[in-house]
Design an enzyme around this catalytic site. Structure first.
Site, short mmCIF file in Angstrom:
data_model
loop_
_atom_site.label_atom_id
_atom_site.label_comp_id
_atom_site.label_asym_id
_atom_site.label_seq_id
_atom_site.Cartn_x
_atom_site.Cartn_y
_atom_site.Cartn_z
N HIS A 32 0.85 -1.20 0.00
CA HIS A 32 0.00 0.00 0.00
C HIS A 32 0.88 1.24 0.00
O HIS A 32 2.09 1.14 0.10
CB HIS A 32 -1.02 -0.02 1.15
CG HIS A 32 -0.44 0.03 2.53
ND1 HIS A 32 0.38 -0.96 3.05
CD2 HIS A 32 -0.56 0.96 3.52
CE1 HIS A 32 0.71 -0.65 4.29
NE2 HIS A 32 0.17 0.52 4.60
N HIS A 87 1.32 3.90 2.03
CA HIS A 87 1.83 4.63 3.20
C HIS A 87 3.35 4.75 3.16
O HIS A 87 4.05 3.84 2.73
CB HIS A 87 1.38 3.95 4.51
CG HIS A 87 -0.06 4.22 4.83
ND1 HIS A 87 -0.80 3.42 5.67
CD2 HIS A 87 -0.89 5.21 4.41
CE1 HIS A 87 -2.04 3.90 5.76
NE2 HIS A 87 -2.11 4.99 5.00
N ASP A 140 5.72 4.53 5.18
CA ASP A 140 6.59 3.54 5.83
C ASP A 140 6.60 2.21 5.06
O ASP A 140 7.21 1.23 5.50
CB ASP A 140 6.19 3.32 7.29
CG ASP A 140 4.78 2.80 7.47
OD1 ASP A 140 3.86 3.27 6.77
OD2 ASP A 140 4.58 1.91 8.32
N HIS A 141 5.97 2.18 3.89
CA HIS A 141 6.01 0.99 3.03
C HIS A 141 6.59 1.29 1.64
O HIS A 141 6.90 0.37 0.90
CB HIS A 141 4.60 0.37 2.91
CG HIS A 141 4.09 -0.07 4.24
ND1 HIS A 141 4.04 -1.38 4.64
CD2 HIS A 141 3.65 0.66 5.32
CE1 HIS A 141 3.59 -1.45 5.89
NE2 HIS A 141 3.35 -0.22 6.31
N HIS A 182 -7.55 -1.02 5.63
CA HIS A 182 -6.50 -0.13 6.15
C HIS A 182 -6.35 1.06 5.19
O HIS A 182 -6.37 2.21 5.61
CB HIS A 182 -5.21 -0.92 6.26
CG HIS A 182 -4.04 -0.13 6.76
ND1 HIS A 182 -3.96 0.36 8.04
CD2 HIS A 182 -2.90 0.28 6.14
CE1 HIS A 182 -2.82 1.02 8.19
NE2 HIS A 182 -2.16 0.99 7.06
N ASP A 188 -0.15 -4.06 6.15
CA ASP A 188 -0.81 -3.58 7.36
C ASP A 188 -2.26 -4.06 7.43
O ASP A 188 -3.11 -3.41 8.04
CB ASP A 188 -0.77 -2.05 7.42
CG ASP A 188 0.62 -1.52 7.73
OD1 ASP A 188 1.54 -2.33 7.94
OD2 ASP A 188 0.78 -0.28 7.77
N HIS A 209 4.71 -4.95 10.32
CA HIS A 209 5.26 -4.33 11.55
C HIS A 209 5.50 -5.36 12.65
O HIS A 209 4.79 -6.36 12.75
CB HIS A 209 4.28 -3.29 12.12
CG HIS A 209 4.14 -2.06 11.28
ND1 HIS A 209 4.89 -0.93 11.48
CD2 HIS A 209 3.32 -1.79 10.23
CE1 HIS A 209 4.54 0.00 10.60
NE2 HIS A 209 3.59 -0.49 9.82
#
Ligand code: ZN
Ligand code: FE
Length: 239
Positions: A54, A56, A58-59, A112, A131, A169
């Site tokens: 996805h 975001h 942090d990905h 999400h 996530d 995570h």
């Protein structure tokens, strides 16, 4: 195919999928470039593809730098083409993508985010769940509805029991407090928490988990209907 776990940022997991004969590799969800570059160097790999579950940060944080450095191609969900930085290859729901020994099926799992996908490497029985599904938890519902997230988790529940779950995570221990609070008599959960604490105490990740393990211990997978799931998700958001 070998799977290397690469810890990124505070608590993110990125994954390198490696063809040990040709040394070519895919990285899944590179949060940042540096730890990936270090691992690629130490193992002498050739990075060919970047896959994102996805959009975001942090990905996808490492997308640009890794693409430039290795001339890698970026793979993601076609409906998220405007949000995944520098995307090259657009995949559809249920599509099977193949390159050399790598072969994966794409599952659209909204909740999400609306464009979240999981990558299921069916030959290895490994699911990269981003996530959407965590060990002992699930992602916050940011863009979709609770019903969408519930249905996305149902879809994952239909995979083989021995599917290995590689999530986005290291939240397992934190998640365990919530599971334990609402499912305090669950013996499988209690024994899993013991293992989780041991893994962390020796500096190891708590993943992969298996679908079977999650079905026994993860309260979000155990909830039987949307109403119950919704209630748990709300409680967890304020936990
Ligand atoms: Zn996310
Ligand atoms: Fe994340």
């Amino acid at each position: 195919m070998k799977i290397e776990i690469v810890k990124c940022l505070e608590d993110n997991f990125s994954y390198l999928l490696i063809d040990e004969i040709t040394k070519s590799a895919i990285v899944i969800d590179p949060s940042e470039a540096e730890p990936i570059i270090n691992k690629i160097k130490s193992l002498g790999l050739k990075l060919k593809f970047i896959m994102n579950t996805h959009h975001h940060y942090d990905h996808v944080g490492g997308n640009k730098e890794l693409k430039k450095l290795y001339n890698a191609r970026i793979i993601g969900f076609d409906q998220d083409k405007h949000r995944i930085p520098e995307i090259d290859i657009l995949l559809k729901n249920d599509e099977i993508w193949k390159d050399g020994i790598f072969e994966t099926k794409v599952f659209h799992v909204p909740g999400h985010t609306l464009g979240h996908v999981c990558f299921y490497f069916f030959k290895e029985n490994a699911l990269f769940s981003g996530d959407t599904l965590f060990s002992l938890g699930c992602g916050r519902v940011f863009e979709g509805t609770h019903e969408e997230m519930f249905n996305s988790l149902q879809l994952i529940k239909n995979l083989p029991l021995d599917t290995e779950i590689y999530c986005g995570h290291e939240y397992t221990l934190k998640n365990s407090d919530f599971c334990l609070k609402h499912d305090s008599e669950n013996k499988a959960l209690i024994s899993k928490i013991k293992n989780v604490k041991h893994q962390l105490s020796i500096g190891k990740p708590t993943i992969p988990s298996t679908l079977e393990e999650e079905l026994q211990t993860n309260i979000f997978l155990r909830s039987k209907n949307v109403k119950n799931f919704s209630k748990l998700r709300d409680l967890k958001d304020n936990f």
